[in-house]
Design a protein around this motif. Structure first.
Motif, PDB file in Angstrom:
ATOM      1  N   ILE A 104       0.857  -1.189   0.000  1.00  0.00           N
ATOM      2  CA  ILE A 104       0.000   0.000   0.000  1.00  0.00           C
ATOM      3  C   ILE A 104       0.894   1.241   0.000  1.00  0.00           C
ATOM      4  O   ILE A 104       1.787   1.368   0.839  1.00  0.00           O
ATOM      5  N   VAL A 105       0.645   2.138  -0.946  1.00  0.00           N
ATOM      6  CA  VAL A 105       1.437   3.364  -1.071  1.00  0.00           C
ATOM      7  C   VAL A 105       0.579   4.540  -0.627  1.00  0.00           C
ATOM      8  O   VAL A 105      -0.429   4.845  -1.273  1.00  0.00           O
ATOM      9  N   GLY A 106       0.968   5.196   0.468  1.00  0.00           N
ATOM     10  CA  GLY A 106       0.174   6.311   0.989  1.00  0.00           C
ATOM     11  C   GLY A 106      -0.286   5.994   2.399  1.00  0.00           C
ATOM     12  O   GLY A 106      -0.841   4.920   2.641  1.00  0.00           O
ATOM     13  N   VAL A 107      -0.008   6.897   3.327  1.00  0.00           N
ATOM     14  CA  VAL A 107      -0.412   6.693   4.723  1.00  0.00           C
ATOM     15  C   VAL A 107      -1.503   7.704   5.041  1.00  0.00           C
ATOM     16  O   VAL A 107      -1.243   8.894   5.143  1.00  0.00           O
ATOM     17  N   ASN A 108      -2.741   7.264   5.104  1.00  0.00           N
ATOM     18  CA  ASN A 108      -3.874   8.141   5.426  1.00  0.00           C
ATOM     19  C   ASN A 108      -4.977   7.282   6.032  1.00  0.00           C
ATOM     20  O   ASN A 108      -4.884   6.051   6.009  1.00  0.00           O
ATOM     21  N   PRO A 109      -6.016   7.908   6.599  1.00  0.00           N
ATOM     22  CA  PRO A 109      -7.034   7.101   7.288  1.00  0.00           C
ATOM     23  C   PRO A 109      -7.638   6.006   6.408  1.00  0.00           C
ATOM     24  O   PRO A 109      -7.813   4.875   6.856  1.00  0.00           O
ATOM     25  N   LEU A 110      -7.908   6.333   5.130  1.00  0.00           N
ATOM     26  CA  LEU A 110      -8.532   5.329   4.263  1.00  0.00           C
ATOM     27  C   LEU A 110      -7.591   4.153   4.006  1.00  0.00           C
ATOM     28  O   LEU A 110      -7.992   2.991   4.102  1.00  0.00           O
ATOM     29  N   SER A 111      -6.316   4.446   3.715  1.00  0.00           N
ATOM     30  CA  SER A 111      -5.401   3.349   3.395  1.00  0.00           C
ATOM     31  C   SER A 111      -5.159   2.467   4.621  1.00  0.00           C
ATOM     32  O   SER A 111      -4.989   1.259   4.510  1.00  0.00           O
ATOM     33  N   ILE A 167       4.255  -1.029   8.815  1.00  0.00           N
ATOM     34  CA  ILE A 167       4.148   0.378   8.433  1.00  0.00           C
ATOM     35  C   ILE A 167       5.509   1.046   8.493  1.00  0.00           C
ATOM     36  O   ILE A 167       6.188   0.985   9.516  1.00  0.00           O
ATOM     37  N   SER A 168       5.898   1.692   7.385  1.00  0.00           N
ATOM     38  CA  SER A 168       7.160   2.427   7.354  1.00  0.00           C
ATOM     39  C   SER A 168       6.867   3.865   6.985  1.00  0.00           C
ATOM     40  O   SER A 168       6.243   4.112   5.966  1.00  0.00           O
ATOM     41  N   ILE A 169       7.318   4.798   7.805  1.00  0.00           N
ATOM     42  CA  ILE A 169       7.189   6.183   7.370  1.00  0.00           C
ATOM     43  C   ILE A 169       8.526   6.722   6.897  1.00  0.00           C
ATOM     44  O   ILE A 169       8.596   7.826   6.392  1.00  0.00           O
ATOM     45  N   LYS A 170       9.587   5.931   7.050  1.00  0.00           N
ATOM     46  CA  LYS A 170      10.894   6.371   6.556  1.00  0.00           C
ATOM     47  C   LYS A 170      11.407   5.469   5.439  1.00  0.00           C
ATOM     48  O   LYS A 170      12.590   5.192   5.314  1.00  0.00           O
ATOM     49  N   GLU A 171      10.444   4.977   4.644  1.00  0.00           N
ATOM     50  CA  GLU A 171      10.790   4.270   3.420  1.00  0.00           C
ATOM     51  C   GLU A 171       9.821   4.772   2.375  1.00  0.00           C
ATOM     52  O   GLU A 171       8.640   4.994   2.672  1.00  0.00           O
ATOM     53  N   LYS A 172      10.285   4.980   1.153  1.00  0.00           N
ATOM     54  CA  LYS A 172       9.404   5.437   0.089  1.00  0.00           C
ATOM     55  C   LYS A 172       9.464   4.472  -1.078  1.00  0.00           C
ATOM     56  O   LYS A 172      10.526   3.921  -1.382  1.00  0.00           O
ATOM     57  N   ILE A 173       8.297   4.301  -1.717  1.00  0.00           N
ATOM     58  CA  ILE A 173       8.272   3.469  -2.917  1.00  0.00           C
ATOM     59  C   ILE A 173       8.784   4.324  -4.065  1.00  0.00           C
ATOM     60  O   ILE A 173       8.250   5.404  -4.313  1.00  0.00           O
ATOM     61  N   ILE A 174       9.794   3.876  -4.757  1.00  0.00           N
ATOM     62  CA  ILE A 174      10.274   4.693  -5.862  1.00  0.00           C
ATOM     63  C   ILE A 174       9.874   4.125  -7.224  1.00  0.00           C
ATOM     64  O   ILE A 174       9.904   4.836  -8.213  1.00  0.00           O
ATOM     65  N   ARG A 175       9.437   2.874  -7.262  1.00  0.00           N
ATOM     66  CA  ARG A 175       9.142   2.253  -8.556  1.00  0.00           C
ATOM     67  C   ARG A 175       8.294   1.006  -8.356  1.00  0.00           C
ATOM     68  O   ARG A 175       8.455   0.306  -7.354  1.00  0.00           O
ATOM     69  N   ILE A 176       7.414   0.754  -9.306  1.00  0.00           N
ATOM     70  CA  ILE A 176       6.699  -0.525  -9.335  1.00  0.00           C
ATOM     71  C   ILE A 176       7.276  -1.300 -10.514  1.00  0.00           C
ATOM     72  O   ILE A 176       7.424  -0.755 -11.601  1.00  0.00           O
ATOM     73  N   ASN A 177       7.637  -2.564 -10.282  1.00  0.00           N
ATOM     74  CA  ASN A 177       8.322  -3.336 -11.325  1.00  0.00           C
ATOM     75  C   ASN A 177       7.453  -4.466 -11.867  1.00  0.00           C
ATOM     76  O   ASN A 177       6.627  -5.026 -11.140  1.00  0.00           O
ATOM     77  N   LEU A 211      13.109   8.641  15.934  1.00  0.00           N
ATOM     78  CA  LEU A 211      13.140   7.349  16.617  1.00  0.00           C
ATOM     79  C   LEU A 211      12.383   6.264  15.871  1.00  0.00           C
ATOM     80  O   LEU A 211      12.538   5.092  16.157  1.00  0.00           O
ATOM     81  N   PHE A 212      11.521   6.688  14.928  1.00  0.00           N
ATOM     82  CA  PHE A 212      10.722   5.685  14.216  1.00  0.00           C
ATOM     83  C   PHE A 212      11.672   4.758  13.470  1.00  0.00           C
ATOM     84  O   PHE A 212      12.497   5.208  12.678  1.00  0.00           O
ATOM     85  N   PRO A 213      11.584   3.459  13.716  1.00  0.00           N
ATOM     86  CA  PRO A 213      12.567   2.540  13.136  1.00  0.00           C
ATOM     87  C   PRO A 213      12.594   2.632  11.611  1.00  0.00           C
ATOM     88  O   PRO A 213      11.548   2.741  10.985  1.00  0.00           O
ATOM     89  N   LYS A 214      13.788   2.587  11.042  1.00  0.00           N
ATOM     90  CA  LYS A 214      13.957   2.724   9.587  1.00  0.00           C
ATOM     91  C   LYS A 214      13.190   1.657   8.824  1.00  0.00           C
ATOM     92  O   LYS A 214      12.681   1.893   7.749  1.00  0.00           O
ATOM     93  N   ASN A 215      13.117   0.460   9.382  1.00  0.00           N
ATOM     94  CA  ASN A 215      12.413  -0.616   8.686  1.00  0.00           C
ATOM     95  C   ASN A 215      10.926  -0.647   9.013  1.00  0.00           C
ATOM     96  O   ASN A 215      10.219  -1.547   8.620  1.00  0.00           O
ATOM     97  N   GLY A 216      10.473   0.358   9.760  1.00  0.00           N
ATOM     98  CA  GLY A 216       9.067   0.425  10.080  1.00  0.00           C
ATOM     99  C   GLY A 216       8.727  -0.377  11.319  1.00  0.00           C
ATOM    100  O   GLY A 216       9.604  -0.970  11.958  1.00  0.00           O
ATOM    101  N   VAL A 217       7.427  -0.372  11.647  1.00  0.00           N
ATOM    102  CA  VAL A 217       6.986  -1.157  12.791  1.00  0.00           C
ATOM    103  C   VAL A 217       5.876  -2.096  12.328  1.00  0.00           C
ATOM    104  O   VAL A 217       5.232  -1.870  11.308  1.00  0.00           O
ATOM    105  N   LYS A 218       5.678  -3.119  13.089  1.00  0.00           N
ATOM    106  CA  LYS A 218       4.598  -4.040  12.782  1.00  0.00           C
ATOM    107  C   LYS A 218       3.488  -3.752  13.791  1.00  0.00           C
ATOM    108  O   LYS A 218       3.698  -3.875  14.994  1.00  0.00           O
TER     109      LYS A 218
END
Ligand SMILES: Cc1cc2nc3c(=O)[nH]c(=O)nc-3n(C[C@H](O)[C@H](O)[C@H](O)COP(=O)(O)OP(=O)(O)OC[C@H]3O[C@@H](n4cnc5c(N)ncnc54)[C@H](O)[C@@H]3O)c2cc1C
Ligand code: FES
Lengths: 107, 394
Positions: free
Chosen positions: B144-151, B233-243, B220-227
């Motif tokens: 899922i790309v995008g962090v918002n209430p709906l997603s 959920i990762s807020i410090k990772e971005k999707i740069i491409r869909i392959n 402090l938010f872990p680079k690999n996100g939290v479960k």
């Protein structure tokens, strides 16, 4: 692969009423009344058309009628939105393909 | 000739019909083949063990209206004209009415990113309808790309159907979405206050891991996100491409610093067979534009909304709006707004005021909130209405 969710933890069972329909001359089965996008996906089909201009594969995108990415030839009519069309017994649906580029000499 | 035509058989339109049908000849038009609008995919836990089942709600509204209201499904409205009465042009003929309610709801915003056009990439709402309404899996493993209430809510819904979500993170910055990790964290925190109990514990889980002392929280938010609640959920990772070549095969993600800047040589590939893009919702206002109504832009409401009063009146006589076309909110509000428009058409001020109170109460206690500044957006529209609104029927 995609598959049907026959049992859902919260929503429970879902009734199935399989009906045959034709996809590019192939007979597939859908659940009567579900959208054609759902019926095709349940059969593992994601590519609904090839883009008119560059011929790239395209699939469903919004699934609620807003984007027209799912346009197909349905019962002989072009550019019908598959996500807005419920599957019915014997219906025919075909992929649309790249259009000829006449001016550029049919590249 | 109808007394009232309603465009849109979502919660707003159906609930208006449910009231009007007892004293009026009512026609409701919708382009989908099943009544209910966006209710059809909704599913979330309101209190422990008590579920909001949108499909069930839609079926109840339809049961209540199918006898007395004329309902035309699989019918798209493509034009509307006003000349003392309203003429509605549809793919199934043209119809006239004295009153008109526009209840067309919302559309999804989504960010294109490299590879967005591959089969298997869809909006998060598409995955919701497939999973909860059609009961067909959008795929085996999604991102899922995008962090918002709906997603976030839909991420949970995929989980209820045992569909694996491999990652929820931000898109690479672009013109539509330039969310920073800080903003994403704020979204997660605000969900914790208002959202259903599951996302609440989800956000609480993140709070515990990340400690939301503002400036340090993002760091402090872990680079690999939290479960949290089974969702990575990762807020410090971005999707740069869909392959993929014929369809989605994977996504490429890259780590960012706390400010959201990509860090070189940190990209990695995550396998998946579907990708959901999500940038929230916007009011679906084309029909109102066709009638030349003034529109007001409010980010808190999701975009441009037609100028309207808090009682759902518009600048044109006998024309009302209801539901998400007036701003993005949950389905309960849409139901009340539909009822309010109906009470206005029937000139029932007492019931109108009563319904307005219900709307304000629901806004205070809403389980699903789409924007933290909603009240400001609503106030702005009311200010404009008191300056510019000129409803001859007032
Ligand atoms: C994809 C998606 C997912 C959502 N999920 C949630 C959720 O999980 N929880 C939540 O609280 N809210 C959710 N929402 C917000 C949702 O908009 C509201 O909850 C509520 O459904 C709004 O009700 P409405 O009656 O205003 O519009 P809708 O429910 O959107 O109904 C509008 C109807 O109008 C019809 N329509 C529109 N234009 C035309 C036309 N030109 N001709 C004919 N018919 C037309 C549409 O087909 C639709 O059926 C979601 C919205 C979207 C878009
Ligand atoms: S998938 Fe968007 S219109 Fe059908």
């Amino acid at each position: 692969m995609t598959e049907r969710i026959t049992y859902h933890k919260i929503l429970g069972e879902i009734k199935h009423n399989p009906v045959p329909f034709n996809w590019n001359d192939q007979t597939l089965y859908g659940n009567a009344g579900e959208s054609l996008t759902a019926a095709l996906l349940a059969n593992g089909i994601r590519t609904l058309r090839y883009h008119e201009k560059d011929g790239k594969p395209r699939g469903l995108y919004c699934n609620i009628g807003h984007c027209s990415e799912c346009r197909c030839l349905i019962n002989g009519v072009r550019n019908q939105r598959a996500c807005m069309t419920p599957v019915r017994h014997g219906m025919s649906i075909e992929q649309q393909t790249e259009l000829p580029h006449r001016i550029k000499g049919g590249r | 000739m109808y007394d009232t035509i309603i465009i849109g058989a979502g919660p707003a339109g159906l609930s208006a019909a449910r009231i009007l049908q007892h004293s009026q000849k009512v026609l409701i038009i919708d382009e989908y083949f099943h009544p209910g609008g966006r209710l059809l995919g909704q599913l979330y836990e309101e209190e422990k063990g008590s579920w909001w089942n949108g499909l069930k709600m839609a079926d109840e509204l339809y049961e209540d209206t199918k006898e007395k209201t004329e309902i035309k499904l699989s019918t798209s409205v493509y034009n509307v004209e006003f000349d003392e009465t309203y003429t509605v042009y549809t793919t199934n003929g043209n119809f006239k009415s004295e009153h008109l309610i526009i209840a067309t709801g919302a559309r999804e915003k989504s960010t294109p990113l490299p590879g967005w056009d591959l089969p298997g990439v869809m909006t998060v709402g598409a995955a919701q309808v497939l999973t909860n309404f059609s009961r067909v899996k959008p795929g085996d493993k999604g991102v899922i790309v995008g962090v918002n209430p709906l997603s976030m809510v839909i991420g949970l819904e995929l989980g209820y159907a045992d569909i694996e979500v491999a990652k929820i993170c931000l898109p690479q910055e672009n013109l539509i979405n330039s969310d920073t990790p800080r903003e994403a964290l704020n979204t997660l925190m605000s969900l914790g206050k208002s959202a259903p109990s599951k996302p609440l514990s989800l956000a609480a889980g993140i709070a515990e891991t990340a400690r939301p002392f503002h400036s340090t929280a993002v760091k402090l938010f872990p680079k690999n996100g939290v479960k949290a609640m089974g969702m990575p959920i990762s807020i410090k990772e971005k999707i740069i491409r869909i392959n993929g070549t014929e369809k989605v095969e994977s996504v490429t993600v890259q780590k960012t610093d706390a400010a959201g800047t990509l860090i070189a040589d940190t990209d990695r590939v995550i396998d998946c067979d579907f990708v959901c893009l999500s940038d929230g919702l916007a009011p679906l206002n084309e029909i109102a534009s066709l009638l030349d109504l003034k529109h007001i832009y409010s980010e808190a409401l999701g975009g441009y909304v037609p100028l309207h009063s808090e009682k759902m009146q518009t600048e044109l006589p006998n024309l009302y709006v209801a539901g998400n076309i007036t701003g993005i909110e949950n389905a309960k509000i849409a139901i009340f707004q539909g009822e309010l428009a109906a009470h206005q058409i029937l000139n029932n001020e007492a019931l109108s005021l009563n319904t307005l109170t219900k709307i304000n109460n629901e806004r205070k206690h809403a389980k699903v909130k789409f924007h933290k500044d909603l009240d400001d957006g609503k106030k702005m529209v009311q200010n404009f209405w008191s300056k510019l609104g000129k409803n001859p029927s007032q």
